[in-house]
Design an enzyme around this catalytic site. Structure first.
Site, PDB file in Angstrom:
ATOM      1  N   GLU A 105      72.771  43.623  23.159  1.00  0.00           N
ATOM      2  CA  GLU A 105      71.324  43.200  23.498  1.00  0.00           C
ATOM      3  C   GLU A 105      70.850  42.392  22.609  1.00  0.00           C
ATOM      4  O   GLU A 105      71.248  42.515  21.415  1.00  0.00           O
ATOM      5  CB  GLU A 105      70.548  44.267  23.957  1.00  0.00           C
ATOM      6  CG  GLU A 105      70.191  44.577  25.366  1.00  0.00           C
ATOM      7  CD  GLU A 105      69.400  43.605  25.877  1.00  0.00           C
ATOM      8  OE1 GLU A 105      69.408  42.509  25.511  1.00  0.00           O
ATOM      9  OE2 GLU A 105      68.684  43.930  26.756  1.00  0.00           O
ATOM     10  N   ASP A 109      62.863  46.868  23.091  1.00  0.00           N
ATOM     11  CA  ASP A 109      61.331  46.880  22.983  1.00  0.00           C
ATOM     12  C   ASP A 109      61.023  48.308  23.677  1.00  0.00           C
ATOM     13  O   ASP A 109      61.217  49.273  22.946  1.00  0.00           O
ATOM     14  CB  ASP A 109      60.856  45.663  24.045  1.00  0.00           C
ATOM     15  CG  ASP A 109      59.359  45.538  23.666  1.00  0.00           C
ATOM     16  OD1 ASP A 109      58.526  46.349  23.074  1.00  0.00           O
ATOM     17  OD2 ASP A 109      58.717  44.685  24.188  1.00  0.00           O
ATOM     18  N   LYS A 137      62.197  47.103  18.317  1.00  0.00           N
ATOM     19  CA  LYS A 137      60.882  47.387  18.090  1.00  0.00           C
ATOM     20  C   LYS A 137      60.564  48.900  17.941  1.00  0.00           C
ATOM     21  O   LYS A 137      60.251  49.456  19.090  1.00  0.00           O
ATOM     22  CB  LYS A 137      59.797  46.771  18.980  1.00  0.00           C
ATOM     23  CG  LYS A 137      59.946  45.017  19.177  1.00  0.00           C
ATOM     24  CD  LYS A 137      59.028  44.617  20.036  1.00  0.00           C
ATOM     25  CE  LYS A 137      59.344  43.088  20.080  1.00  0.00           C
ATOM     26  NZ  LYS A 137      58.486  42.417  21.406  1.00  0.00           N
ATOM     27  N   PHE A 158      55.916  39.331  19.465  1.00  0.00           N
ATOM     28  CA  PHE A 158      56.985  38.691  20.245  1.00  0.00           C
ATOM     29  C   PHE A 158      57.722  37.708  19.442  1.00  0.00           C
ATOM     30  O   PHE A 158      57.351  36.757  18.880  1.00  0.00           O
ATOM     31  CB  PHE A 158      56.238  37.849  21.518  1.00  0.00           C
ATOM     32  CG  PHE A 158      57.288  37.588  22.465  1.00  0.00           C
ATOM     33  CD1 PHE A 158      57.514  38.392  23.365  1.00  0.00           C
ATOM     34  CD2 PHE A 158      58.028  36.252  22.449  1.00  0.00           C
ATOM     35  CE1 PHE A 158      58.435  38.072  24.465  1.00  0.00           C
ATOM     36  CE2 PHE A 158      58.792  36.037  23.419  1.00  0.00           C
ATOM     37  CZ  PHE A 158      59.144  36.919  24.317  1.00  0.00           C
ATOM     38  N   VAL A 159      59.052  37.915  19.323  1.00  0.00           N
ATOM     39  CA  VAL A 159      59.864  37.041  18.589  1.00  0.00           C
ATOM     40  C   VAL A 159      60.906  36.351  19.184  1.00  0.00           C
ATOM     41  O   VAL A 159      61.179  36.557  20.494  1.00  0.00           O
ATOM     42  CB  VAL A 159      60.598  38.123  17.236  1.00  0.00           C
ATOM     43  CG1 VAL A 159      59.670  38.837  16.673  1.00  0.00           C
ATOM     44  CG2 VAL A 159      61.509  39.096  18.010  1.00  0.00           C
ATOM     45  N   ARG A 171      65.544  29.572  21.893  1.00  0.00           N
ATOM     46  CA  ARG A 171      66.788  30.211  21.650  1.00  0.00           C
ATOM     47  C   ARG A 171      67.919  29.675  20.632  1.00  0.00           C
ATOM     48  O   ARG A 171      68.613  30.516  19.974  1.00  0.00           O
ATOM     49  CB  ARG A 171      67.593  30.180  23.167  1.00  0.00           C
ATOM     50  CG  ARG A 171      66.954  31.128  24.253  1.00  0.00           C
ATOM     51  CD  ARG A 171      68.197  31.300  25.184  1.00  0.00           C
ATOM     52  NE  ARG A 171      67.510  31.631  26.355  1.00  0.00           N
ATOM     53  CZ  ARG A 171      67.084  33.069  26.921  1.00  0.00           C
ATOM     54  NH1 ARG A 171      67.218  33.976  25.945  1.00  0.00           N
ATOM     55  NH2 ARG A 171      66.644  33.137  27.979  1.00  0.00           N
TER      56      ARG A 171
HETATM   57  P1  IMP Z   1      62.301  46.424  27.185  1.00  0.00           P
HETATM   58  O1  IMP Z   1      62.790  46.459  28.574  1.00  0.00           O
HETATM   59  O2  IMP Z   1      61.027  46.581  26.901  1.00  0.00           O
HETATM   60  O3  IMP Z   1      63.110  47.130  26.024  1.00  0.00           O
HETATM   61  O4  IMP Z   1      62.537  44.803  26.671  1.00  0.00           O
HETATM   62  C1  IMP Z   1      63.770  44.279  26.589  1.00  0.00           C
HETATM   63  C2  IMP Z   1      63.893  42.921  27.090  1.00  0.00           C
HETATM   64  O5  IMP Z   1      62.900  42.250  27.203  1.00  0.00           O
HETATM   65  C3  IMP Z   1      65.163  42.014  26.040  1.00  0.00           C
HETATM   66  O6  IMP Z   1      66.318  42.300  26.547  1.00  0.00           O
HETATM   67  C4  IMP Z   1      64.422  40.794  26.060  1.00  0.00           C
HETATM   68  O7  IMP Z   1      65.010  39.965  27.046  1.00  0.00           O
HETATM   69  C5  IMP Z   1      62.932  40.923  26.205  1.00  0.00           C
HETATM   70  N1  IMP Z   1      62.234  40.863  25.252  1.00  0.00           N
HETATM   71  C6  IMP Z   1      61.329  42.140  24.534  1.00  0.00           C
HETATM   72  N2  IMP Z   1      60.562  41.730  23.700  1.00  0.00           N
HETATM   73  C7  IMP Z   1      60.928  40.545  23.240  1.00  0.00           C
HETATM   74  C8  IMP Z   1      60.530  39.490  22.280  1.00  0.00           C
HETATM   75  O8  IMP Z   1      59.937  39.950  21.110  1.00  0.00           O
HETATM   76  N3  IMP Z   1      61.173  38.478  22.375  1.00  0.00           N
HETATM   77  C9  IMP Z   1      62.163  37.950  23.351  1.00  0.00           C
HETATM   78  N4  IMP Z   1      62.500  38.760  24.225  1.00  0.00           N
HETATM   79  C10 IMP Z   1      61.910  39.976  24.238  1.00  0.00           C
HETATM   80 MG    MG Z   2      67.752  40.729  26.931  1.00  0.00          MG
END
Ligand code: IMP
Ligand code: MG
Length: 182
Positions: A105, A109, A137, A158-159, A171
């Site tokens: 991955e 987040d 995170k 947000f990175v 990207r």
């Molecule tokens: P989660 O489901 O909240 O853990 O988010 C994971 C997915 O959200 C990652 O696979 C990314 O595609 C996207 N994502 C979450 N935070 C970021 C960020 O800071 N930058 C870019 N993509 C993010």
């Molecule tokens: Mg992703």
């Protein structure tokens, strides 16, 4: 400071390439240790599109042999926040029964995506199921599920860059950037 404009937002350098490289090499060593006694290749499931650069570098730095498979997940929500509703836009087309699976991955987040993937892959009876993520995170992640291999811990910002996007852009940046306003 060098500001990069991506879509409607401005970003500034956050994690430089040498630091990313060092972190990726460290994780690669841990992955090699973990799978050292494996007789068969590990099945690397690369999550499109963000994990592509990280996955490529892990393949370069690990001596573990990998086979590759791909999935693409998305979650409904705003472009900067994931929701709990994860869908598989590109589903798994590989038989993973009794395979050692390593999901790759770009970023964990809330953990919603990892939790949904874990349930989806577990149903298919792999021998083992682990995740390697470029970044996490840590302050946001609120799931019990272990996150096995982590290269970088990032702030709750947000990175973008090194595979990660803002609205599909950014990207191809080699370093990791964060919003200029933070
Ligand atoms: P989660 O489901 O909240 O853990 O988010 C994971 C997915 O959200 C990652 O696979 C990314 O595609 C996207 N994502 C979450 N935070 C970021 C960020 O800071 N930058 C870019 N993509 C993010
Ligand atoms: Mg992703």
């Amino acid at each position: 400071m060098s500001i990069v404009k991506i879509g409607d937002k401005e970003f500034v350098p956050y994690i430089p390439t040498d630091q990313i490289d060092e972190a990726v090499r460290r994780v690669a060593r841990s992955i090699d240790e973990c799978y050292a006694s494996n007789a068969e290749p590990v099945l690397m499931i690369i999550t499109l599109s963000g994990a592509m650069m990280f996955a490529a570098d892990l393949n370069r730095h690990c001596s573990t042999p990998f086979e590759w498979a791909f999935v693409k997940c998305s979650s409904y929500g705003s472009s900067m926040q994931s929701s709990g509703n994860i869908t598989f836009d590109v589903p798994l087309s590989f038989d993973i029964e009794e395979r050692d699976v390593l999901v790759v991955e770009d970023i964990v987040d809330s953990g919603n995506t990892w939790q949904a993937m874990h349930a989806y892959f577990s149903e298919r009876n792999p021998r083992s199921l682990r995740i390697a993520t470029l970044s996490i995170k840590r302050d946001v992640y609120d799931k019990e599920l272990p996150v096995d291999f982590v290269a970088l811990e990032v702030e709750d910002k947000f990175v973008v860059g090194y595979g990660m996007d803002y609205d599909q852009k950014g990207r191809s940046l080699n370093g990791i950037y964060k919003p200029a306003s933070c």
